[in-house]
Enzyme design. Structure first.
Site, PDB file in Angstrom:
ATOM      1  N   LYS A 235       0.779  -1.440   0.671  1.00 18.58           N
ATOM      2  CA  LYS A 235      -0.038   0.262   0.039  1.00 18.58           C
ATOM      3  C   LYS A 235       1.246   1.222   0.115  1.00 18.58           C
ATOM      4  O   LYS A 235       1.756   1.423   0.830  1.00 18.58           O
ATOM      5  CB  LYS A 235      -0.797   0.144   1.070  1.00 18.58           C
ATOM      6  CG  LYS A 235      -2.340  -0.980   1.160  1.00 18.58           C
ATOM      7  CD  LYS A 235      -2.839  -1.331   0.108  1.00 18.58           C
ATOM      8  CE  LYS A 235      -4.217  -1.753  -0.416  1.00 18.58           C
ATOM      9  NZ  LYS A 235      -4.760  -1.632   0.919  1.00 18.58           N
ATOM     10  N   ARG A 276      -3.557  -9.938   3.165  1.00 16.97           N
ATOM     11  CA  ARG A 276      -3.849 -10.504   1.827  1.00 16.97           C
ATOM     12  C   ARG A 276      -3.287  -9.825   1.554  1.00 16.97           C
ATOM     13  O   ARG A 276      -2.727  -8.741   1.239  1.00 16.97           O
ATOM     14  CB  ARG A 276      -5.565  -9.442   1.343  1.00 16.97           C
ATOM     15  CG  ARG A 276      -5.708 -10.032  -0.069  1.00 16.97           C
ATOM     16  CD  ARG A 276      -7.270  -8.774   0.128  1.00 16.97           C
ATOM     17  NE  ARG A 276      -7.520  -9.073  -1.806  1.00 16.97           N
ATOM     18  CZ  ARG A 276      -6.954  -7.817  -2.147  1.00 16.97           C
ATOM     19  NH1 ARG A 276      -5.871  -6.295  -2.031  1.00 16.97           N
ATOM     20  NH2 ARG A 276      -7.362  -7.992  -3.911  1.00 16.97           N
TER      21      ARG A 276
END
Length: 297
Positions: A235, A276
């Site tokens: 991210k 994830r």
């Protein structure tokens, strides 16, 4: 905060259950898109996507999460349901043929895609909008009796960069209250509680530094009474924190692997039942150590 043992769950999926809490489950990401923020166009062809899916499973992923539309901040270009289905359905069908026992999740907010993916063999619907972007999705998932992941997000992708900033002490209460509302809406629509997992939505409508108080206090989501999925892999908020190590620019996607592991371990120790990720084996090894720590919590 002292570490606390995770709550145990039997997560009811479409045709089976998955034990959660004893060890961290690793969900492998497969983006069948030309424009994903991390691996766009690498696995866009069915052949490349199928090969990557099998590799993810061979490396030990517990769940394979397949998506056909990128939702990257500020540059989300919606695709039609037909195009999304053209991308993902052949991959799901091929994986089910090659690996009948593979546990497949469909990453979609579209009810029609969820229905067809389930018919092709998907067990889980992973909806980044928590049933808010397609009014038919809640009833569809209730009818499918599938596993469901409801993710927290603020607004739409095009709005994320212009959202009002949250104070440090506002982030977790907002996420918690809105996830609680999403959970109740799903139950009211007929989705059984035992089929629902929750995702705090790291990076989705949270500015760079708003993600860190969420990660630090993620354990507070335990009171919602459902298993937690943490999706932190690569991210942008990780890349921003590494900027001083990269000449002042955000660390590129290829240089966020170690940061992903660090954040994923933090999420596990803060109660995440699933992570994830893009890179499977390093995540499995890191989760093994975090799980060992939790044995003594």
């Amino acid at each position: 905060m002292a570490f606390a043992p995770r709550d145990r769950f039997e997560w009811q999926l479409r045709t089976r259950t998955l034990e959660l809490g004893k060890r961290t489950r690793v969900m492998g990401i497969l983006n069948v898109t030309p424009d994903s923020f991390s691996d766009g166009n690498l696995f866009h062809s069915p052949q490349a996507a199928i090969a990557r899916a099998l590799h993810i499973l061979d490396e030990g992923a517990d769940i394979l999460d397949i998506g056909g539309e990128s939702t990257r901040p500020g540059r989300h270009t919606p695709v039609t349901a037909e195009e999304e289905q053209r991308r993902v359905l052949p991959v799901i069908e091929a994986i089910r043929k090659e690996r009948p026992d593979a546990l497949i999740s469909i990453d979609t907010y579209k009810a029609s895609t969820a229905r067809l993916a389930a018919a092709a063999g998907a067990e889980i619907v992973n909806d980044i909008s928590a049933f808010t972007w397609d009014e038919a999705m809640a009833a569809t998932c209730a009818g499918l009796a599938c596993g469901v992941i409801l993710m927290h997000t603020r607004g739409r992708s095009a709005e994320w960069r212009s959202l009002p900033s949250l104070a440090e002490d506002e982030v977790v209460p907002l996420v918690k209250s809105e996830l609680a509302a999403s959970l109740q809406r799903a139950i009211d629509a007929g989705v059984e509680r035992k089929r629902i997992a929750l995702d705090p939505g790291y990076g989705f409508g949270k500015s760079f530094d708003e993600n860190y108080p969420l990660l630090a206090r993620q354990h507070e989501l335990r009171s919602l009474g459902r298993p937690i999925l943490a999706g932190i892999s690569r991210k942008s908020f990780l890349g921003r924190r590494l900027a001083d190590l990269h000449g002042g620019a955000d660390a590129p996607m290829t240089a966020r692997g170690n940061a992903t592991i660090a954040a994923s371990v933090a999420a596990i120790l803060a109660g995440a039942h699933m992570i994830r990720v893009h890179e499977i084996r390093p995540a499995i090894e890191a989760a093994r150590i975090a799980d060992a720590i939790l044995e003594f919590a």
